[in-house]
Enzyme design. Structure first.
Site, PDB file in Angstrom:
ATOM      1  N   TYR A 134      -0.111  -6.688  -4.209  1.00  0.00           N
ATOM      2  CA  TYR A 134       0.321  -6.081  -2.958  1.00  0.00           C
ATOM      3  C   TYR A 134       0.635  -4.593  -3.025  1.00  0.00           C
ATOM      4  O   TYR A 134       0.827  -3.954  -1.995  1.00  0.00           O
ATOM      5  CB  TYR A 134       1.499  -6.874  -2.391  1.00  0.00           C
ATOM      6  N   PHE A 421      10.629 -16.917   1.431  1.00  0.00           N
ATOM      7  CA  PHE A 421      10.121 -17.375   2.727  1.00  0.00           C
ATOM      8  C   PHE A 421       8.618 -17.508   2.683  1.00  0.00           C
ATOM      9  O   PHE A 421       7.952 -17.585   3.655  1.00  0.00           O
ATOM     10  CB  PHE A 421      10.559 -16.406   3.850  1.00  0.00           C
TER      11      PHE A 421
END
Length: 421
Positions: A134, A421
């Site tokens: 990322y 999450f």
């Protein structure tokens, strides 16, 4: 949850589109396959289906088959100064092994960041299953967390005054959800990186499938109370073990929160002293958590650090204005951002503990850095000085680095993201 699955075959005619609710089941099955194909219980699947925001989720389709997934929860993130800032929680990112190296992940990241900008959310955040992926999309590691294997058979815990006034009791994890969430909500403004939980998210922390216990007990909960008010809680499991010489059980802490030092110490003392156990495993705790100063032997806690939350500034000006700065800062930043070029260029940031402004400027730059490094430093958990020592931030005006490094600090508490999450 984020990944780019591995594999190799020919090239599809990919169709990237917003997720339709009727397609969720197949879309989610694709995600699970990208993560190895291990199934979930019906309860887990139903909860994630309820929490998914389809209008904020993307799918890549090869004909009738979903082959890529990406989602974005709508969170609010605590930033230095205590403000709660809208942040897209990037999640459920996966590409099937059969469709790797075709630009599908890049296409989803491109569309997603464009969408987040259109929604007016200045930040995107994620937890990375593969950290190497990322950075090229502008995400920087902004928080870190502490893991430990504490030898409670040898390590003793001192406690502050008032600890004995706190009363502990076992509670059913589901029945105690309301009280525990009230405690959690009181801690959210106190530490950068904390996420305010949306309705429904409290149920994630009491999901307790047997497949996730690894031989340990069902989830247990103890709440701490003072004068009848719940002021802390701990959720944990116990894994009994025996050897020829006796018990060797393990306590596995899932999460712990308290609104006062005495309650926090009482909970840690309880975990250290559970009968028939000799070790306590902790995961993802704050780097500056107080119990480390109460133990008799920190070496026998076998501590290690792991990356936590990755931050991406979607709107540099709005993001830098949203937080405050514990020491005055007046600096011109030359920001490089090839993936979101609207951020590239010079920004003048002025701010202090009361507020900040950040606007475009033609003034000479004081510091030069990429948006990835700016994201890493944003919550104050990573120093601009340490990034400069790695050659990732360049000082263009003498003294600017020291000034900005102090100004970008987190303040009293270290940045920490309490859950994935």
């Amino acid at each position: 949850m984020t990944t780019e699955a591995m594999g190799r075959t020919g090239s599809p005619a990919a169709d990237l589109r917003i997720l339709r609710p009727d397609d969720w089941d197949r879309w989610y099955e694709t995600l699970l396959r990208a993560f190895g194909g291990v199934g979930e219980t019906a309860e887990e699947g139903a909860l994630w289906k309820e929490l998914t925001r389809c209008e904020r989720s993307l799918g890549v389709w090869d004909g009738d088959d979903p082959v890529g997934t990406a989602g974005a929860f709508d969170f609010r993130l605590t930033v230095p100064g205590g403000a709660s800032v809208p942040a897209a929680g990037v999640t459920m990112v996966g590409v099937l092994a059969t469709h790797r190296r075709r630009g599908l992940l890049t296409a989803m990241m491109r569309r997603q960041l464009d969408d987040i900008r259109a929604w007016g959310e200045p930040l995107a955040v994620l937890t990375a299953s593969e950290p190497a992926i990322y950075g090229r999309f502008g995400y920087g590691a902004a928080t870190f967390a502490l893991h430990g294997e504490i030898d409670t058979g040898r390590v003793r815990l001192s406690v502050p005054e008032g600890t004995d006034d706190v009363r502990l009791r076992y509670a059913d994890p589901v029945d105690a959800l309301g009280s525990c969430e009230a405690v959690y909500a009181r801690t959210v403004p106190l530490r950068p990186g904390m996420l305010a939980r949306r309705p429904g998210w409290e149920r994630v922390w009491v999901l307790d499938p047997e497949s996730g216990r690894d031989g340990a007990s069902p989830l247990q909960c103890v709440v701490a109370a003072r004068d009848g008010e719940v002021v802390g809680y701990a959720r944990f499991r116990v894994r009994p073990q025996w050897t020829d010489s006796g018990h060797n059980g393990q306590v596995r802490l899932q999460d712990l929160a308290a609104v006062e030092p005495a309650a926090e110490a009482a909970l840690w003392r309880f975990l250290f002293g559970i009968d028939l156990t000799s070790s306590l495993t902790v995961r993802g705790r704050p780097l500056d958590e107080g119990w480390q100063h109460l133990v008799s032997d920190i070496r026998r806690c076998r501590l290690r650090v792991r990356d936590g939350l990755y931050v991406r500034l979607v709107d540099v000006g709005a993001a830098l204005e949203a937080r405050t700065y514990p020491a005055p800062v007046d600096v011109v930043l030359e920001v490089e951002d090839a993936f979101c070029p609207w951020n590239a260029g010079r920004w003048r940031l002025t701010g202090d503990a009361k507020g900040a402004s950040c606007a475009r400027t033609t003034d000479s730059a004081d510091l030069a850095l990429s948006v990835r490094e700016l994201g890493a430093a944003y919550l104050g958990g990573v120093s601009l000085g340490s990034l400069a020592a790695a050659g990732l931030v360049r000082e263009l005006r003498r003294g600017a680095l020291a000034e900005a490094s102090v100004g970008f600090g987190a303040g009293v508490a270290a940045a920490w993201m309490p859950h994935g999450f």
